[in-house]
Scaffold this motif. Structure first.
Motif, PDB file in Angstrom:
ATOM      1  N   LEU A   2      67.382  43.710  62.953  1.00 31.30           N
ATOM      2  CA  LEU A   2      68.194  43.632  61.955  1.00 31.30           C
ATOM      3  C   LEU A   2      67.881  42.412  60.731  1.00 31.30           C
ATOM      4  CD1 LEU A   2      71.537  43.849  63.326  1.00 31.30           C
ATOM      5  CD2 LEU A   2      70.279  45.714  61.780  1.00 31.30           C
ATOM      6  N   ASN A   3      67.700  42.375  59.916  1.00 31.08           N
ATOM      7  CA  ASN A   3      66.890  41.014  59.077  1.00 31.08           C
ATOM      8  C   ASN A   3      67.496  39.865  59.143  1.00 31.08           C
ATOM      9  OD1 ASN A   3      65.982  39.998  56.923  1.00 31.08           O
ATOM     10  ND2 ASN A   3      64.456  41.933  56.495  1.00 31.08           N
ATOM     11  N   LYS A   4      67.330  38.921  59.382  1.00 30.87           N
ATOM     12  CA  LYS A   4      67.753  37.833  59.556  1.00 30.87           C
ATOM     13  C   LYS A   4      68.255  37.610  57.885  1.00 30.87           C
ATOM     14  CE  LYS A   4      65.970  35.418  63.194  1.00 30.87           C
ATOM     15  NZ  LYS A   4      65.364  34.208  63.466  1.00 30.87           N
ATOM     16  N   ALA A   5      67.107  37.351  56.771  1.00 32.57           N
ATOM     17  CA  ALA A   5      68.236  37.525  54.963  1.00 32.57           C
ATOM     18  C   ALA A   5      69.012  38.046  54.730  1.00 32.57           C
ATOM     19  CB  ALA A   5      66.995  37.191  54.499  1.00 32.57           C
ATOM     20  N   VAL A   6      69.037  38.892  55.606  1.00 38.24           N
ATOM     21  CA  VAL A   6      69.687  40.745  55.309  1.00 38.24           C
ATOM     22  C   VAL A   6      71.400  39.941  55.493  1.00 38.24           C
ATOM     23  CG1 VAL A   6      70.923  43.146  54.985  1.00 38.24           C
ATOM     24  CG2 VAL A   6      68.508  42.169  54.583  1.00 38.24           C
ATOM     25  N   LEU A   7      71.277  39.614  56.910  1.00 39.91           N
ATOM     26  CA  LEU A   7      72.965  39.640  57.715  1.00 39.91           C
ATOM     27  C   LEU A   7      73.268  38.120  57.287  1.00 39.91           C
ATOM     28  CD1 LEU A   7      71.436  39.827  61.305  1.00 39.91           C
ATOM     29  CD2 LEU A   7      73.040  41.472  60.324  1.00 39.91           C
ATOM     30  N   VAL A   8      72.433  37.577  56.269  1.00 43.65           N
ATOM     31  CA  VAL A   8      72.720  36.290  56.323  1.00 43.65           C
ATOM     32  C   VAL A   8      74.322  36.704  54.841  1.00 43.65           C
ATOM     33  CG1 VAL A   8      72.393  33.567  55.553  1.00 43.65           C
ATOM     34  CG2 VAL A   8      71.750  33.760  57.485  1.00 43.65           C
ATOM     35  N   GLU A   9      73.101  37.170  54.230  1.00 45.50           N
ATOM     36  CA  GLU A   9      73.484  37.567  52.178  1.00 45.50           C
ATOM     37  C   GLU A   9      74.863  38.109  53.068  1.00 45.50           C
ATOM     38  OE1 GLU A   9      71.575  39.976  48.846  1.00 45.50           O
ATOM     39  OE2 GLU A   9      72.022  41.057  51.333  1.00 45.50           O
ATOM     40  N   SER A  10      74.846  39.589  54.066  1.00 46.06           N
ATOM     41  CA  SER A  10      76.033  39.731  53.988  1.00 46.06           C
ATOM     42  C   SER A  10      77.002  39.250  54.418  1.00 46.06           C
ATOM     43  CB  SER A  10      75.918  40.528  55.219  1.00 46.06           C
ATOM     44  OG  SER A  10      74.910  42.093  54.983  1.00 46.06           O
ATOM     45  N   PRO A  69      76.781  43.648  48.244  1.00 45.05           N
ATOM     46  CA  PRO A  69      76.880  42.614  47.289  1.00 45.05           C
ATOM     47  C   PRO A  69      77.338  43.425  46.639  1.00 45.05           C
ATOM     48  CG  PRO A  69      74.146  42.451  48.153  1.00 45.05           C
ATOM     49  CD  PRO A  69      75.003  43.679  49.149  1.00 45.05           C
ATOM     50  N   ALA A  70      76.391  44.396  45.699  1.00 49.32           N
ATOM     51  CA  ALA A  70      76.809  45.533  44.624  1.00 49.32           C
ATOM     52  C   ALA A  70      78.498  45.790  44.923  1.00 49.32           C
ATOM     53  CB  ALA A  70      75.373  46.605  45.133  1.00 49.32           C
ATOM     54  N   THR A 505      69.453  36.118  48.700  1.00 47.96           N
ATOM     55  CA  THR A 505      69.897  37.443  48.437  1.00 47.96           C
ATOM     56  C   THR A 505      67.916  37.952  48.259  1.00 47.96           C
ATOM     57  OG1 THR A 505      70.311  39.642  46.685  1.00 47.96           O
ATOM     58  CG2 THR A 505      69.873  37.193  45.948  1.00 47.96           C
ATOM     59  N   THR A 506      67.510  39.314  47.924  1.00 58.05           N
ATOM     60  CA  THR A 506      66.562  40.287  47.074  1.00 58.05           C
ATOM     61  C   THR A 506      66.650  41.293  45.841  1.00 58.05           C
ATOM     62  OG1 THR A 506      66.228  41.793  48.671  1.00 58.05           O
ATOM     63  CG2 THR A 506      65.616  39.801  49.451  1.00 58.05           C
ATOM     64  N   GLN A 507      68.229  40.616  45.396  1.00 51.44           N
ATOM     65  CA  GLN A 507      68.413  41.673  44.613  1.00 51.44           C
ATOM     66  C   GLN A 507      68.629  40.611  43.189  1.00 51.44           C
ATOM     67  OE1 GLN A 507      69.943  44.872  45.336  1.00 51.44           O
ATOM     68  NE2 GLN A 507      68.709  43.999  47.068  1.00 51.44           N
ATOM     69  N   ILE A 508      68.360  41.037  41.528  1.00 53.21           N
ATOM     70  CA  ILE A 508      68.655  40.693  40.649  1.00 53.21           C
ATOM     71  C   ILE A 508      69.939  39.683  40.660  1.00 53.21           C
ATOM     72  CG2 ILE A 508      67.805  40.967  38.547  1.00 53.21           C
ATOM     73  CD1 ILE A 508      65.871  42.194  39.733  1.00 53.21           C
ATOM     74  N   ASP A 509      68.670  38.254  40.755  1.00 56.92           N
ATOM     75  CA  ASP A 509      69.526  36.587  41.025  1.00 56.92           C
ATOM     76  C   ASP A 509      70.596  36.830  39.854  1.00 56.92           C
ATOM     77  OD1 ASP A 509      67.848  36.112  40.158  1.00 56.92           O
ATOM     78  OD2 ASP A 509      67.405  34.300  41.007  1.00 56.92           O
ATOM     79  N   ASN A 510      69.845  36.902  38.213  1.00 58.74           N
ATOM     80  CA  ASN A 510      70.700  37.147  36.920  1.00 58.74           C
ATOM     81  C   ASN A 510      71.550  37.672  36.616  1.00 58.74           C
ATOM     82  OD1 ASN A 510      68.489  34.664  36.409  1.00 58.74           O
ATOM     83  ND2 ASN A 510      67.096  36.287  35.544  1.00 58.74           N
ATOM     84  N   LEU A 511      71.776  38.896  37.682  1.00 59.57           N
ATOM     85  CA  LEU A 511      73.026  39.425  37.289  1.00 59.57           C
ATOM     86  C   LEU A 511      73.203  39.687  38.071  1.00 59.57           C
ATOM     87  CD1 LEU A 511      74.109  42.419  35.604  1.00 59.57           C
ATOM     88  CD2 LEU A 511      72.755  43.783  37.348  1.00 59.57           C
ATOM     89  N   LEU A 512      73.872  39.087  39.469  1.00 58.83           N
ATOM     90  CA  LEU A 512      74.543  39.443  40.473  1.00 58.83           C
ATOM     91  C   LEU A 512      75.489  37.934  40.494  1.00 58.83           C
ATOM     92  CD1 LEU A 512      74.863  41.426  42.940  1.00 58.83           C
ATOM     93  CD2 LEU A 512      73.885  40.318  44.173  1.00 58.83           C
ATOM     94  N   LEU A 513      74.774  36.920  40.690  1.00 56.82           N
ATOM     95  CA  LEU A 513      75.125  35.606  40.480  1.00 56.82           C
ATOM     96  C   LEU A 513      75.996  35.597  39.968  1.00 56.82           C
ATOM     97  CD1 LEU A 513      71.737  33.192  41.994  1.00 56.82           C
ATOM     98  CD2 LEU A 513      73.672  34.703  43.419  1.00 56.82           C
ATOM     99  N   PRO A 514      76.104  36.032  38.597  1.00 59.66           N
ATOM    100  CA  PRO A 514      77.278  35.299  37.503  1.00 59.66           C
ATOM    101  C   PRO A 514      78.523  36.155  38.118  1.00 59.66           C
ATOM    102  CG  PRO A 514      74.644  35.599  36.008  1.00 59.66           C
ATOM    103  CD  PRO A 514      74.849  35.760  37.664  1.00 59.66           C
TER     104      PRO A 514
END
Length: 523
Positions: A2-10, A69-70, A505-514
């Motif tokens: 399992l990817n650590k970054a994905v686990l923390v994002e989740s 996240p989406a 996150t590795t998603q588009i942060d400009n869209l997700l974060l706001p």
């Protein structure tokens, strides 16, 4: 493994879901918790499909699927909107929030079912979880929605399915599954709302600026689909094709979009728009100021391209250079939020339509500016622009504008919500304009301690949180309509969680974060 970054994002997304659940604590928030658990498992099936190349369509490869996240954005937006409108006693928009949440859950479940269905061997545990979560959500919908609301939710799902099949085929590598869920889910809901309101037009009911947003979004999407199909059969780079493009744009604009908008607002759209834009002297001053900022942004583009020509053909704009545009956008939005939010609302819609139209010209190589736009914009490409479209600047505009567009004005009698909700329109400015920009600049120049599993730095995240707190203090000073009512701890927690999400996150942060910051402020 399992990817650590994905686990923390989740984990961060789960914390946000639990925060909202603790505040709302009803059957819809329980459904959101069930959806989050199910999406967590389905996300890893999507990730495996992307790694093995087994996905039905070609998705963006430099990121994970981003399904969890989406999946939670639209349902949480609907739930928090429902609570705010319930508190204000606005029944219509309370029901609207329930429809938004239900449609978001159903669309997210559909993507999960797709992942489970095409994974071989069939993942038994994920199938069971998906079935249980789906049963809980459908049971809740059955006992919560009227027949007309059920039909509306199913219409959104149907539009999403058809849009996904068309756009993901025509635009390979432009989205991750999560980004496709957000973008296409949003377009599906807008299209459904426009059809619904067009069939039930009541003179004098509804705000013209809301109709303007719906017609503009659907209009540019239909325009793109029309020309994409058309240019399959002819070369788009010739002068004849370019003349046909401009002629058909005028025909569709004046013959379809304008009459459609006229039917909704019951007045000439062009006269209404001109009257709206120049209604007061303050609006004229804002428009002049925004024109100056737009010219400055164009100047940066031309200067960086001239610098590339003189130095090296392989020269690419640095991260700090790209963040200049974030500063310009902040300088654009803050005065609009303080002095005239309705003007900012309409100006952002116009800007979105112009951005998408210019992207069509670049993508189709429409003369005389198509090739020039390709040359100018390729300097600012990054790893997220791996498909045929350049979308990062459009995502930046969307990230700043969505909190303004989605602000529940009807549920805020005095034009602003109470407590942290007063900062909802500023979510894009705080998350993207301030937080993401400061994190990127300080992280790339002074950052040394990296977060485990990512390229982002601890210093960048801490300075981003500190900068957003300072920005909130400045908003309190300059915007008299904002009254936080001692909700400072919640604001600090919200800003910190979203800043941590930006780091992982590795998603588009400009869209997700706001959107996540807006959810936290509205909760």
């Amino acid at each position: 493994m399992l990817n650590k970054a994905v686990l923390v994002e989740s984990l961060i997304v789960f914390i946000i879901v639990l925060f909202v659940h603790a505040v709302v604590w009803d059957r819809y928030s329980w459904c959101a918790v069930a959806l989050a658990i199910q999406a967590f498992y389905a996300q890893f099936k999507w990730d495996r499909l992307l790694q093995l190349g087994g996905a039905v369509f070609q998705f963006r490869t430099a990121a994970n699927s981003g399904l969890l996240p989406a999946s939670m954005v639209i349902p949480l937006l609907g739930i928090t909107m429902k609570e705010r409108c319930k508190s204000a006693g606005i029944v219509y928009f309370e029901r609207f929030g329930i429809v938004v949440a239900s449609a978001g859950m159903l669309v997210a479940l559909f993507l999960s079912v797709i992942a489970v269905g095409i994974t071989k061997p069939v993942p038994t545990n994920t199938c069971i979880l998906t079935g249980v979560a789906g049963s809980i959500i459908i049971y809740t919908m059955k006992h919560s929605l009227t027949v007309s609301e059920v039909i509306e939710v199913l219409e959104v799902l149907l539009i999403f399915v058809y849009l996904s099949m068309i756009l993901l085929y025509l635009l390979p590598r432009c989205f991750t599954p999560g980004e496709a869920l957000l973008v296409l889910g949003g377009i599906s809901f807008v299209l459904n709302q426009l059809i619904k309101r067009s069939l039930n037009v009541i003179e004098g009911r509804g705000d013209p600026i809301d109709f303007f947003l719906l017609v503009a979004v659907v209009g540019v999407v239909l325009l793109g689909l029309f020309f994409t199909v058309l240019f399959i059969f002819m070369d788009s780079g010739t002068w004849i094709s370019s003349m046909f493009f401009h002629m058909m744009t005028a025909v569709l604009g004046l013959g379809v979009i304008m009459p459609w908008l006229y039917r909704l607002i019951q007045r000439n759209p062009l006269f209404w728009l001109l009257q709206f834009l120049f209604q007061t002297q303050a609006r004229v001053y804002l428009l002049v100021y925004w024109t100056f900022l737009a010219a400055s942004a164009c100047g940066i583009v031309f200067y960086q391209n001239a610098k590339r020509s003189s130095e090296s053909k392989k020269h690419q704009a640095s991260t700090i250079t790209r963040k200049y545009f974030h500063f310009i956008v902040v300088a654009t939005y803050v005065p609009g939020l303080i002095y005239d939010r309705q003007l900012l609302y309409v100006a952002a819609v116009l800007c979105l339509a112009v951005f998408i139209f210019l992207e069509y010209i670049r993508y189709f190589r429409i003369k005389p500016f198509g090739q020039t736009l390709r040359h100018l914009l390729c300097l600012f490409l990054d790893e997220r622009d791996s498909g045929p479209l350049i979308l990062t600047h459009i995502y930046l505009l969307l990230g700043m504008s969505l909190p303004v567009w989605l602000f529940p004005r009807s549920c805020a009698p005095k034009g602003t919500l109470s407590g942290a909700g007063a900062l909802v329109p500023y979510s894009g400015v705080l998350a993207v304009g301030v937080g993401d920009t400061i994190a990127s600049v300080f992280g790339s120049t002074m950052g040394e301690i990296k977060w485990p599993g990512t390229k982002k730095t601890f210093e960048g995240t801490m300075t981003a949180i500190f900068a957003q707190i300072i920005a909130v203090a400045l908003i309190l000073i300059f915007d008299s309509s904002v009254n936080l009512n001692s909700s400072y701890a919640w604001i600090l927690a919200s800003v910190s969680l979203v800043s941590l999400l930006e780091a992982y996150t590795t998603q588009i942060d400009n869209l997700l974060l706001p959107l996540y910051l807006q959810i936290m402020f509205m909760a």
